[in-house]
Structure formats: structure tokens, C-alpha cells
Design a protein around this motif. Structure first.
Motif, mmCIF file in Angstrom:
data_model
loop_
_atom_site.group_PDB
_atom_site.id
_atom_site.type_symbol
_atom_site.label_atom_id
_atom_site.label_comp_id
_atom_site.label_asym_id
_atom_site.label_seq_id
_atom_site.Cartn_x
_atom_site.Cartn_y
_atom_site.Cartn_z
ATOM 1 N N SER A 6 0.821 -1.209 0.000
ATOM 2 C CA SER A 6 0.000 0.000 0.000
ATOM 3 C C SER A 6 0.854 1.258 0.000
ATOM 4 N N LEU A 7 2.019 1.214 0.679
ATOM 5 C CA LEU A 7 2.917 2.368 0.665
ATOM 6 C C LEU A 7 3.476 2.599 -0.733
ATOM 7 N N MET A 8 3.824 1.515 -1.421
ATOM 8 C CA MET A 8 4.326 1.650 -2.788
ATOM 9 C C MET A 8 3.228 2.150 -3.720
ATOM 10 N N LEU A 9 2.011 1.717 -3.484
ATOM 11 C CA LEU A 9 0.890 2.199 -4.290
ATOM 12 C C LEU A 9 0.670 3.687 -4.077
ATOM 13 N N TRP A 10 0.781 4.137 -2.821
ATOM 14 C CA TRP A 10 0.654 5.579 -2.558
ATOM 15 C C TRP A 10 1.789 6.363 -3.226
ATOM 16 N N GLY A 11 3.009 5.819 -3.183
ATOM 17 C CA GLY A 11 4.123 6.500 -3.844
ATOM 18 C C GLY A 11 3.911 6.629 -5.334
ATOM 19 N N TRP A 12 3.344 5.580 -5.960
ATOM 20 C CA TRP A 12 3.067 5.650 -7.398
ATOM 21 C C TRP A 12 1.990 6.689 -7.697
ATOM 22 N N LEU A 13 0.949 6.752 -6.868
ATOM 23 C CA LEU A 13 -0.098 7.753 -7.066
ATOM 24 C C LEU A 13 0.455 9.165 -6.910
ATOM 25 N N ALA A 14 1.312 9.364 -5.907
ATOM 26 C CA ALA A 14 1.899 10.688 -5.689
ATOM 27 C C ALA A 14 2.826 11.075 -6.832
ATOM 28 N N LEU A 15 3.639 10.124 -7.294
ATOM 29 C CA LEU A 15 4.544 10.423 -8.408
ATOM 30 C C LEU A 15 3.771 10.738 -9.675
ATOM 31 N N THR A 16 2.696 10.004 -9.932
ATOM 32 C CA THR A 16 1.882 10.279 -11.109
ATOM 33 C C THR A 16 1.303 11.680 -11.058
ATOM 34 N N ALA A 17 0.878 12.101 -9.871
ATOM 35 C CA ALA A 17 0.354 13.457 -9.728
ATOM 36 C C ALA A 17 1.429 14.503 -9.987
ATOM 37 N N LEU A 18 2.636 14.249 -9.516
ATOM 38 C CA LEU A 18 3.724 15.208 -9.718
ATOM 39 C C LEU A 18 4.104 15.363 -11.185
ATOM 40 N N LEU A 19 3.941 14.308 -11.957
ATOM 41 C CA LEU A 19 4.333 14.354 -13.370
ATOM 42 C C LEU A 19 3.238 14.883 -14.285
ATOM 43 N N PHE A 20 2.019 15.017 -13.759
ATOM 44 C CA PHE A 20 0.921 15.527 -14.573
ATOM 45 C C PHE A 20 1.090 17.014 -14.837
ATOM 46 N N PRO A 21 0.904 17.472 -16.070
ATOM 47 C CA PRO A 21 0.860 18.917 -16.328
ATOM 48 C C PRO A 21 -0.507 19.476 -15.948
ATOM 49 N N LEU A 22 -0.581 20.790 -15.876
ATOM 50 C CA LEU A 22 -1.856 21.427 -15.560
ATOM 51 C C LEU A 22 -2.833 21.230 -16.714
ATOM 52 N N GLY A 23 -3.993 20.727 -16.393
ATOM 53 C CA GLY A 23 -5.015 20.483 -17.403
ATOM 54 C C GLY A 23 -6.192 19.748 -16.801
ATOM 55 N N TYR A 24 -7.096 19.313 -17.657
ATOM 56 C CA TYR A 24 -8.290 18.624 -17.182
ATOM 57 C C TYR A 24 -7.937 17.285 -16.531
ATOM 58 N N ALA A 25 -6.900 16.629 -17.026
ATOM 59 C CA ALA A 25 -6.521 15.333 -16.447
ATOM 60 C C ALA A 25 -6.107 15.483 -14.993
ATOM 61 N N LEU A 26 -5.288 16.480 -14.696
ATOM 62 C CA LEU A 26 -4.865 16.716 -13.321
ATOM 63 C C LEU A 26 -6.041 17.150 -12.452
ATOM 64 N N LEU A 27 -6.934 17.967 -13.004
ATOM 65 C CA LEU A 27 -8.106 18.404 -12.248
ATOM 66 C C LEU A 27 -9.009 17.224 -11.897
ATOM 67 N N ILE A 28 -9.250 16.346 -12.857
ATOM 68 C CA ILE A 28 -10.090 15.167 -12.606
ATOM 69 C C ILE A 28 -9.399 14.222 -11.624
ATOM 70 N N TYR A 29 -8.088 14.076 -11.770
ATOM 71 C CA TYR A 29 -7.330 13.182 -10.891
ATOM 72 C C TYR A 29 -7.400 13.656 -9.443
ATOM 73 N N SER A 30 -7.176 14.941 -9.210
ATOM 74 C CA SER A 30 -7.198 15.468 -7.843
ATOM 75 C C SER A 30 -8.605 15.424 -7.252
ATOM 76 N N ALA A 31 -9.608 15.776 -8.053
ATOM 77 C CA ALA A 31 -10.987 15.724 -7.554
ATOM 78 C C ALA A 31 -11.416 14.291 -7.249
ATOM 79 N N SER A 32 -10.972 13.342 -8.059
ATOM 80 C CA SER A 32 -11.322 11.940 -7.833
ATOM 81 C C SER A 32 -10.691 11.412 -6.551
#
Length: 236
Positions: A6-32
Motif C-alpha cells: 500500500s505504501l508503494m501504491l501511494w508512492g506511485w499515485l503521488a509520483l503520477t500526480a507530480l508528473l501531470f501537467p496542468l489540465g483537465y486530467a490533473l483536475l479530474i485526478y485530484s478531484a477523484s
């Protein structure tokens, strides 16, 4: 699920968020991710931690990156060019904090500490990671005792907000002093237990860990490396 999985899964989710550029994808990801925190019955109460962190963070990012702070201090003309970067950073922090609250709720501290001691990590390194978690409850009890003692002395720890703010040193100084005084006791206890003599420490209760979860952790680690490499390759 094993705590490391679960810790590795959280790290992957956090890293994916850091690599996202500003846009609808990041907005949907954070809201979800914040919606997931609200939908899960056992994590729903943690939304307050996220809100109380994200609102001041958003105000601070807006004041600094909108140019108002420099305008108030130096009279510099307002520059809104950095606001998209600040908005992206705020959305990424929302993903990281929301997913971290879910992980903290799903993984008890006791289970994570036992997983650390039962892992292949060196005993000294595992204790460095687990040490702060082991003393949290003791510090909480000491803080409660110090608060009762200071209230008996007449220090307004239950007064208005500015009185409580001025009384913070009356709590922190005795707590820090007690923690430093216990260092020698904890060191002596570790010496009595032959700390570092054995390469591994056995625990009475080891969190179940399957071969599939181990493969999943390595796969997530490999995926993180691929994402980082793809991100830098895309930049160039």
C-alpha cells in the motif's frame, strides 16, 4: 494488503500526480482522489485534515505567485504568469495529501512497525524509521500530563486563541526536555537487547505477504522509473 504494498501504491499515485501537467486530467485526478477520501466510510472523517491544510496552502500560493506579496512590499507591478504553476502545485498537493490520509487510515501504525522489523531492512535502519512511530503515543500521554500540570499552575491553555498561542512554549519546552532525557534510557535499553548484534529481528506477528504482492511492489517501482524516464525524455 501488506503495508509495503500500500505504501508503494501511494508512492506511485503521488509520483503520477507530480508528473501531470496542468489540465483537465490533473483536475479530474485530484478531484477523484478527494472524492475517494469522502466516499470511503472509514476515511471520511479525515477530510478536515485535508481542508485545513489545503486552504492555507492555496491562500499562500495565491499571495506569493499572483504577485500581490511583491506588490505590497515593493510596489512591483502584478505578474500573473506564475499562477498556472501555483494552481498545478496546489492540485498535486491535493492528490498527495488525500491519498496519504487514505493510507494512514488503512494501515495501522502497529502493523507498519511490525512490517518494518520483519522486513529485510537492516535492524538499525528499520528502527530509525519505526522509532518516531513508537514514541508517538508516549509523547501524546506526556503532552496530556504537561497540559494538566500547566493548567493547574494557571497558564491559560484553554483560553482564547492568542492566549493559547503565547502558551505554546509552556507545552513544548517540558516535552522536549523529557524527550531528550529519555535518550540515554532508550539507548541503554537497546544495548541490553543486543541491538545490531543479529542481522535480522524476528517478530511474533508478521503481516502476511504473498509472492504476488512482492511482484506487484517491484512492478510499481519499475513503473515509477519508467514514468520518470519518460517524463525527462519528453522534456528533451
Amino acid at each position: 494488503m501488506h503495508p509495503f504494498t500500500s505504501l508503494m501504491l501511494w508512492g506511485w499515485l503521488a509520483l503520477t500526480a507530480l508528473l501531470f501537467p496542468l489540465g483537465y486530467a490533473l483536475l479530474i485526478y485530484s478531484a477523484s482522489m478527494f472524492a475517494l477520501l469522502l466516499l470511503l466510510p472509514d476515511t471520511r472523517h479525515r477530510w478536515r485534515f485535508v481542508v485545513w491544510f489545503m486552504i492555507p496552502m492555496g491562500l499562500g500560493l495565491w499571495v506569493v505567485h499572483s504577485g500581490w506579496l511583491a506588490h505590497w512590499l515593493n510596489g512591483t507591478p502584478l505578474d500573473q504568469q506564475r499562477m498556472p504553476m501555483a494552481a498545478a502545485l496546489w492540485l498535486k498537493l491535493l492528490v498527495i495529501i488525500s491519498s496519504a490520509q487514505i493510507w494512514l487510515q488503512k494501515v495501522p501504525t502497529r502493523q507498519f512497525v511490525r512490517a518494518l522489523f520483519a522486513s529485510r531492512l537492516p535492524v538499525s535502519f528499520a528502527y530509525v524509521l519505526a522509532g518516531p512511530l513508537l514514541v508517538v503515543e508516549q509523547l501524546r500521554q506526556q503532552l496530556h500530563t504537561i497540559k494538566d500540570a500547566q493548567l493547574a499552575r494557571g497558564i491559560p491553555l484553554d483560553g482564547s486563541w492568542h492566549q493559547r498561542l503565547r502558551a505554546i512554549p509552556a507545552l513544548l519546552l517540558p516535552l522536549t526536555s523529557n524527550a531528550l532525557n529519555e535518550l540515554a534510557i532508550r539507548g541503554a535499553a537497546l544495548d541490553m537487547k543486543a541491538f545490531r548484534v543479529h542481522a535480522h529481528r524476528t517478530t511474533l506477528w508478521v503481516p502476511p505477504d504473498s509472492r504476488l504482492q512482492q511482484i506487484g511492489r517491484y512492478a510499481l517501482l519499475l513503473l515509477c522509473l519508467v514514468q520518470i524516464g519518460g517524463y525527462f525524455w519528453w522534456l528533451h
